[in-house]
Design an enzyme around this catalytic site. Structure first.
Site, mmCIF file in Angstrom:
data_model
loop_
_atom_site.group_PDB
_atom_site.id
_atom_site.type_symbol
_atom_site.label_atom_id
_atom_site.label_comp_id
_atom_site.label_asym_id
_atom_site.label_seq_id
_atom_site.Cartn_x
_atom_site.Cartn_y
_atom_site.Cartn_z
ATOM 1 N N TYR A 1 0.817 -1.219 0.000
ATOM 2 C CA TYR A 1 0.000 0.000 0.000
ATOM 3 C C TYR A 1 0.849 1.266 0.000
ATOM 4 O O TYR A 1 0.399 2.301 -0.510
ATOM 5 C CB TYR A 1 -0.989 -0.030 1.168
ATOM 6 C CG TYR A 1 -2.117 -0.999 0.896
ATOM 7 C CD1 TYR A 1 -3.149 -0.660 0.027
ATOM 8 C CD2 TYR A 1 -2.117 -2.275 1.448
ATOM 9 C CE1 TYR A 1 -4.162 -1.548 -0.260
ATOM 10 C CE2 TYR A 1 -3.129 -3.179 1.170
ATOM 11 C CZ TYR A 1 -4.151 -2.812 0.308
ATOM 12 O OH TYR A 1 -5.143 -3.706 0.010
ATOM 13 N N GLN B 1 -15.688 2.268 -6.574
ATOM 14 C CA GLN B 1 -14.939 1.128 -6.043
ATOM 15 C C GLN B 1 -13.460 1.467 -5.910
ATOM 16 O O GLN B 1 -12.703 0.688 -5.328
ATOM 17 C CB GLN B 1 -15.106 -0.078 -6.971
ATOM 18 C CG GLN B 1 -16.525 -0.588 -7.095
ATOM 19 C CD GLN B 1 -16.647 -1.621 -8.195
ATOM 20 O OE1 GLN B 1 -16.751 -1.299 -9.367
ATOM 21 N NE2 GLN B 1 -16.641 -2.887 -7.813
ATOM 22 N N ASN B 2 -13.062 2.599 -6.449
ATOM 23 C CA ASN B 2 -11.652 2.973 -6.460
ATOM 24 C C ASN B 2 -11.215 3.553 -5.122
ATOM 25 O O ASN B 2 -11.970 4.281 -4.481
ATOM 26 C CB ASN B 2 -11.399 3.994 -7.570
ATOM 27 C CG ASN B 2 -11.747 3.456 -8.941
ATOM 28 O OD1 ASN B 2 -11.736 2.240 -9.164
ATOM 29 N ND2 ASN B 2 -12.066 4.347 -9.863
ATOM 30 N N HIS C 1 -15.003 1.064 -1.129
ATOM 31 C CA HIS C 1 -13.869 0.199 -0.796
ATOM 32 C C HIS C 1 -12.775 0.933 -0.021
ATOM 33 O O HIS C 1 -11.663 0.432 0.103
ATOM 34 C CB HIS C 1 -13.284 -0.417 -2.065
ATOM 35 C CG HIS C 1 -14.188 -1.430 -2.698
ATOM 36 N ND1 HIS C 1 -14.041 -1.862 -3.998
ATOM 37 C CD2 HIS C 1 -15.274 -2.084 -2.204
ATOM 38 C CE1 HIS C 1 -14.986 -2.748 -4.272
ATOM 39 N NE2 HIS C 1 -15.749 -2.894 -3.205
ATOM 40 N N CYS D 1 -8.023 2.199 18.555
ATOM 41 C CA CYS D 1 -8.877 3.296 19.052
ATOM 42 C C CYS D 1 -9.857 3.815 18.008
ATOM 43 O O CYS D 1 -10.575 4.784 18.268
ATOM 44 C CB CYS D 1 -8.012 4.452 19.552
ATOM 45 S SG CYS D 1 -7.117 5.343 18.252
ATOM 46 N N CYS E 1 0.182 5.209 16.624
ATOM 47 C CA CYS E 1 -1.066 5.900 16.312
ATOM 48 C C CYS E 1 -0.977 7.338 16.806
ATOM 49 O O CYS E 1 -0.606 7.573 17.967
ATOM 50 C CB CYS E 1 -2.243 5.200 16.964
ATOM 51 S SG CYS E 1 -3.809 6.102 16.834
ATOM 52 N N CYS F 1 -3.862 7.313 19.984
ATOM 53 C CA CYS F 1 -3.675 6.522 21.206
ATOM 54 C C CYS F 1 -2.215 6.218 21.500
ATOM 55 O O CYS F 1 -1.874 5.772 22.601
ATOM 56 C CB CYS F 1 -4.481 5.233 21.139
ATOM 57 S SG CYS F 1 -3.885 4.005 19.942
ATOM 58 N N SER G 1 -15.641 -4.098 -14.079
ATOM 59 C CA SER G 1 -15.550 -5.429 -14.684
ATOM 60 C C SER G 1 -16.850 -6.210 -14.561
ATOM 61 O O SER G 1 -17.098 -7.140 -15.326
ATOM 62 C CB SER G 1 -14.425 -6.232 -14.009
ATOM 63 O OG SER G 1 -14.748 -6.493 -12.650
#
Length: 248
Positions: free
Chosen positions: A67, A104-105, A122, A133, A149, A152, A191
């Site tokens: 990611y 959906q992107n 999504h 938290c 984080c 927290c 799709s």
């Protein structure tokens, strides 16, 4: 199937509520890879290793790496909203009825184009949340399992704000309510393989009696479910369709 000539006039006269679903195909022309094309992201990565809750538990370093790469791609100066994104933002601003855009992107191109009544079913790549938290916040840079984080202070609980396989898409109650009340449902760049989004056309048709339109590079898996369809690049089809709706 060509669009019926009187479709645009009917919708303009009725100020019909519109629901639009977009998929990876609308962002491909902005330079972002799709997921399900033969050369797409899932051809190079194992879904089970980077896009499931179990993967995050067993190998968070790999998930974060995946990611982080996707997030960095959005910062490429060449990745910008294209004519299709801009046309949908224009439709929202100028259509006299309600327009809800469901994507959906996980990219931010619709928002950058100016769309405001927008649901990221999504999730959003440039946001993170904390499993400890429930913090949800913008996050443009890299993320690691050691990152504490900001709320927290605990490490190990920050994850991308994306819906992984096996998780429930976001804001489904609001989406289904809009589908059940719309006069026009438009599917763009999808799709037709991923549920529940692939079933939206049937909900709009059966519950609202809506006209349904597919604008796609090629017929989707659910192409026969639509009343009308046109095929070609989104940057050509979407601005032309929007201009017709708005009476240009």
């Amino acid at each position: 199937m060509p669009l019926r000539p009187d479709l645009i006039d009917i919708l303009r006269d009725e100020n019909a509520p519109i629901v639009i679903l977009t998929g990876a195909g609308i962002s491909k022309e902005s330079g972002l890879h799709t997921f399900r094309d033969p050369d797409g992201i899932w051809a190079r990565y194992d879904i089970s290793e980077v896009a499931t809750p179990e993967a995050f538990v067993s190998n968070p370093d790999l998930v974060h790496h995946f990611y982080n790469d996707r997030r960095a791609g959005l910062h490429d100066p060449d990745v910008q909203p294209n004519a299709a994104h801009l046309a949908l933002a224009r439709l929202e601003g100028e259509w006299p009825g309600d327009v809800l855009l469901v994507t959906q992107n996980i990219d931010d191109l619709h928002g950058r184009a100016g769309s405001k009544n927008l649901i990221h079913m999504h999730g959003e790549l440039l946001k993170i949340r904390c499993i400890h938290c429930d913090l949800l916040t913008d996050w443009p840079g890299d993320l690691a399992k050691e990152t504490p984080c900001p709320s927290c202070g605990k490490p190990g609980g920050l994850r991308p704000h994306v819906v992984w396989f096996g998780e429930m898409p976001l804001e489904m109650e609001r989406i289904y309510a809009a589908l059940g009340d719309c006069g026009l449902f438009i599917s763009i760049g999808t799709s037709g393989n991923v549920y529940p989004a692939a079933g939206f056309v049937q909900v709009a048709h059966e519950e609202a009696g809506a006209e349904t339109v597919e604008l796609n590079l090629e017929p989707s898996s659910g192409a026969t479910l639509f009343d009308h369809s046109r095929y070609g690049p989104a940057t050509e089809l979407v601005p032309t369709f929007v201009s017709a709706l708005l009476g240009d």
